[in-house]
Scaffold this motif. Structure first.
Motif, PDB file in Angstrom:
ATOM      1  N   HIS A 266     -15.466  92.230 -22.507  1.00  0.00           N
ATOM      2  CA  HIS A 266     -14.472  91.896 -23.522  1.00  0.00           C
ATOM      3  C   HIS A 266     -15.242  91.646 -24.803  1.00  0.00           C
ATOM      4  N   GLU A 267     -14.940  92.421 -25.828  1.00  0.00           N
ATOM      5  CA  GLU A 267     -15.671  92.338 -27.094  1.00  0.00           C
ATOM      6  C   GLU A 267     -17.179  92.425 -26.859  1.00  0.00           C
ATOM      7  N   ARG A 268     -17.584  93.385 -26.060  1.00  0.00           N
ATOM      8  CA  ARG A 268     -18.989  93.704 -25.738  1.00  0.00           C
ATOM      9  C   ARG A 268     -19.707  92.619 -24.939  1.00  0.00           C
ATOM     10  N   LEU A 269     -18.985  91.600 -24.473  1.00  0.00           N
ATOM     11  CA  LEU A 269     -19.593  90.554 -23.650  1.00  0.00           C
ATOM     12  C   LEU A 269     -19.116  90.701 -22.210  1.00  0.00           C
ATOM     13  N   PRO A 270     -20.030  90.523 -21.248  1.00  0.00           N
ATOM     14  CA  PRO A 270     -19.619  90.638 -19.845  1.00  0.00           C
ATOM     15  C   PRO A 270     -18.653  89.515 -19.465  1.00  0.00           C
ATOM     16  N   ARG A 271     -17.658  89.851 -18.683  1.00  0.00           N
ATOM     17  CA  ARG A 271     -16.669  88.874 -18.235  1.00  0.00           C
ATOM     18  C   ARG A 271     -16.383  89.107 -16.752  1.00  0.00           C
ATOM     19  N   THR A 272     -15.981  88.033 -16.079  1.00  0.00           N
ATOM     20  CA  THR A 272     -15.524  88.111 -14.690  1.00  0.00           C
ATOM     21  C   THR A 272     -14.145  87.489 -14.645  1.00  0.00           C
ATOM     22  N   TRP A 273     -13.158  88.258 -14.145  1.00  0.00           N
ATOM     23  CA  TRP A 273     -11.798  87.767 -14.006  1.00  0.00           C
ATOM     24  C   TRP A 273     -11.508  87.515 -12.535  1.00  0.00           C
ATOM     25  N   LEU A 274     -10.795  86.433 -12.268  1.00  0.00           N
ATOM     26  CA  LEU A 274     -10.424  86.060 -10.909  1.00  0.00           C
ATOM     27  C   LEU A 274      -8.916  86.097 -10.789  1.00  0.00           C
ATOM     28  N   SER A 275      -8.441  86.566  -9.644  1.00  0.00           N
ATOM     29  CA  SER A 275      -7.003  86.642  -9.424  1.00  0.00           C
ATOM     30  C   SER A 275      -6.681  86.270  -7.976  1.00  0.00           C
ATOM     31  N   LEU A 276      -5.755  85.356  -7.797  1.00  0.00           N
ATOM     32  CA  LEU A 276      -5.272  84.980  -6.475  1.00  0.00           C
ATOM     33  C   LEU A 276      -4.218  86.013  -6.080  1.00  0.00           C
ATOM     34  N   ILE A 277      -4.462  86.733  -4.982  1.00  0.00           N
ATOM     35  CA  ILE A 277      -3.523  87.788  -4.586  1.00  0.00           C
ATOM     36  C   ILE A 277      -2.458  87.220  -3.645  1.00  0.00           C
ATOM     37  N   THR A 278      -1.520  88.039  -3.256  1.00  0.00           N
ATOM     38  CA  THR A 278      -0.365  87.603  -2.470  1.00  0.00           C
ATOM     39  C   THR A 278      -0.768  86.794  -1.246  1.00  0.00           C
ATOM     40  N   GLU A 279      -1.753  87.262  -0.498  1.00  0.00           N
ATOM     41  CA  GLU A 279      -2.177  86.540   0.705  1.00  0.00           C
ATOM     42  C   GLU A 279      -2.699  85.142   0.359  1.00  0.00           C
ATOM     43  N   GLY A 280      -3.412  85.039  -0.747  1.00  0.00           N
ATOM     44  CA  GLY A 280      -3.927  83.745  -1.188  1.00  0.00           C
ATOM     45  C   GLY A 280      -2.810  82.812  -1.634  1.00  0.00           C
TER      46      GLY A 280
END
Length: 115
Positions: free
Chosen positions: A47-61
């Motif tokens: 994002h804007e040339r910076l590394p990012r990690t996105w987390l998402s809780l899925i249906t099972e979670g």
């Protein structure tokens, strides 16, 4: 962390870190464990040339979190019910006065004993 993520579609790792008050190590271990059991997805990118990690809780979670919260509510309700029953069944009896209660301590004060 799961409760935090349940409030959004996805969140940046640093936001979860700050929002949950966890260390990077603790959050990383939790993310790995939840990803392994299929409750969480991890998306890496920039994002804007910076590394990012996105987390998402899925249906099972989300389903697992809801079941866990329901179980906790049931435990809390049962404990509250037991407390009410115990309070209603309690019979006040005479209160025994502790030996020496209300009297000053014998001998010199504690500070003076160690001189």
């Amino acid at each position: 962390m799961a409760a935090f993520l349940s409030g959004c579609d996805e969140a940046v790792f640093a936001t979860v870190l700050e929002g949950c008050g966890l260390t990077k190590s603790t959050l990383s271990k939790s993310v790995y464990a939840l990803e392994e059991v299929g409750y969480l997805t991890v998306r890496k990118g920039r994002h804007e040339r910076l590394p990012r990690t996105w987390l998402s809780l899925i249906t099972e979670g989300r389903t697992s979190l809801a079941r866990h919260l329901d179980a906790l509510r049931q435990i809390a309700d049962q404990a509250a019910s037991r407390a009410v029953t115990a309070a209603l069944c309690a019979r006040p009896g005479p209160v025994a006065k502790a030996a020496g209660a209300g009297r000053p301590p014998r001998g010199r004060p504690a500070a003076a004993r160690h001189r």
